[in-house]
Design a protein around this motif. Sequence first.
Motif, short mmCIF file in Angstrom:
data_model
loop_
_atom_site.label_atom_id
_atom_site.label_comp_id
_atom_site.label_asym_id
_atom_site.label_seq_id
_atom_site.Cartn_x
_atom_site.Cartn_y
_atom_site.Cartn_z
N ASP A 240 0.83 -1.19 0.00
CA ASP A 240 0.00 0.00 0.00
C ASP A 240 0.86 1.24 0.00
O ASP A 240 1.88 1.30 0.67
CB ASP A 240 -1.05 -0.03 1.12
N THR A 241 0.47 2.17 -0.85
CA THR A 241 1.21 3.43 -0.96
C THR A 241 0.21 4.58 -0.86
O THR A 241 -0.98 4.40 -1.14
CB THR A 241 1.92 3.56 -2.33
N ASN A 242 0.69 5.74 -0.45
CA ASN A 242 -0.15 6.92 -0.47
C ASN A 242 -0.01 7.59 -1.83
O ASN A 242 1.07 7.60 -2.42
CB ASN A 242 0.27 7.90 0.64
N ILE A 243 -1.10 8.16 -2.30
CA ILE A 243 -1.11 8.74 -3.64
C ILE A 243 0.03 9.74 -3.86
O ILE A 243 0.67 9.74 -4.91
CB ILE A 243 -2.51 9.37 -3.96
N ASP A 244 0.30 10.58 -2.87
CA ASP A 244 1.35 11.58 -3.05
C ASP A 244 2.72 10.92 -3.15
O ASP A 244 3.51 11.19 -4.05
CB ASP A 244 1.31 12.66 -1.95
N ALA A 245 2.99 9.98 -2.23
CA ALA A 245 4.28 9.29 -2.26
C ALA A 245 4.41 8.47 -3.54
O ALA A 245 5.49 8.41 -4.15
CB ALA A 245 4.41 8.38 -1.04
N GLN A 246 3.30 7.91 -3.99
CA GLN A 246 3.35 7.10 -5.21
C GLN A 246 3.84 7.92 -6.40
O GLN A 246 4.58 7.44 -7.24
CB GLN A 246 1.96 6.53 -5.50
N MET A 247 3.43 9.19 -6.44
CA MET A 247 3.86 10.06 -7.53
C MET A 247 5.38 10.23 -7.51
O MET A 247 6.02 10.37 -8.54
CB MET A 247 3.19 11.44 -7.43
N MET A 248 5.96 10.19 -6.32
CA MET A 248 7.42 10.31 -6.20
C MET A 248 8.07 8.97 -6.55
O MET A 248 9.04 8.92 -7.31
CB MET A 248 7.73 10.77 -4.77
#
Length: 397
Positions: A248-256
């Motif tokens: 599981d990832t957070n949307i903001d971190a995923q963008m990074m």
Amino acid sequence: MKRKIVSMPGDGIGKTVLPESIRVLNAVGFDAEYIHADIGWDFWCNEGNPLPQRTIDLLTEHKVGLFGAITSKPKADAEKELNPSMQGKGLQYFSPIVGLRQKFGLDIVVRPCISVKGNPLNFIMKNNNGGFDEPFVNAVIFRQGTEGLYAGVEWTNPPKVVRDALETNSKMKAFKDVPSEEMAISTRIVTRKASERIIREAFEYAKKFGYTNVTICEKPNVLRETSGMMLSLAKQISNEYPGIALWDTNIDAQMMWLTKNPEIYGVIVAENMFGDIISDAFAGLIGGLGFACSANIGKEVAVFEPTHGSAPKYETLNPSIINPIAMILSACMMLDYLNEKEKADRIRKAIDKVVLDGKVRTYDMMKLKGGPDVFKHGACTTQQMTDEIIKSLPNPS
Ligand code: NAI
Ligand code: MG
């Protein structure tokens, strides 16, 4: 019996790319009749409805559609461009592709973002040896298509009953001094049933195609209720798939993470808006919108479309410069859906060959600024790209 496919070109470059995909489908020997259906901005302006009932009827009857793209404009522009005889009647514009997803329950939105070898637009990263690495991106995004932030439950100047209901939540205290007339609200409604469906489809796809991880990409630390529900369902469902890891990832971190290690992600599942964002972001790594295809699949009806929009600035260029590959790959997803996998694979092989050969390239693949000058710099037309793909189709096995 000849299969009937509802063809909805829509607006702008949708009208250019959809016929190109039909040319390829014909060339590969897919035996179908294409029935035109009206959708898009013209029908909003002239009829006050961008998704006419006759189009809904055609899809209800024939069940499978190809869709190009539509133009959506903000509220004030939509009102202004409406035929004067229909203005002031309370008609509201609503995106017809969002409308199609809701009307037919096209809740499983699948967006594969897979690098094509030799594509000059593939994402590259500097490495420690002064050279660069080109990660092989092979991510398939499962976006919930009917609810979440795009469900359309929203208000400007919310009615009192809505305001009162919201005020039962203590967090509304922060807004207590704001008059309703100065407030706009968009809701994010997530249901257990729809979340289970998209998450299970994501796992099933991973299992079928040998992906070893499924990532649920949400923001449960902040969106504790909606993202929280999706994460907990993902954890439950993942127990049914022992060979597949749940990340599981957070949307903001995923963008990074996307530009750090995009190659590690397999299947990614998210709510409507987050899925929209993730799929455009991943598309950027594999060549951009000219390569990004998608499927909207419901229990009975399915509609296949490129991820891109109507790119109005290129609509009137003749010859057309835009890349038809996203639309053609979307047509391949339709063939997969209709159990015509051999034909889909032949088209994909032809695209792989054309991209790798690199002799024929649309302007985007040459990193040119779009405009009529691109041909001088060696870019091909939309139709030439299609011709080359057709020429490269391998013989049936
Ligand atoms: P867009 O996807 O239409 O275009 C953005 C840019 O991407 C273009 O200017 C072009 O540089 C590039 N591009 C897009 N498709 C390409 C192709 N096939 N080949 C080469 N380059 C390509 O997005 P934009 O400009 O944000 O929106 C334009 C209109 O499309 C708006 O009215 C928007 O609401 C609508 N839209 C519709 C969608 C749909 O029909 N599903 C999805 C996204 C936007
Ligand atoms: Mg989008």
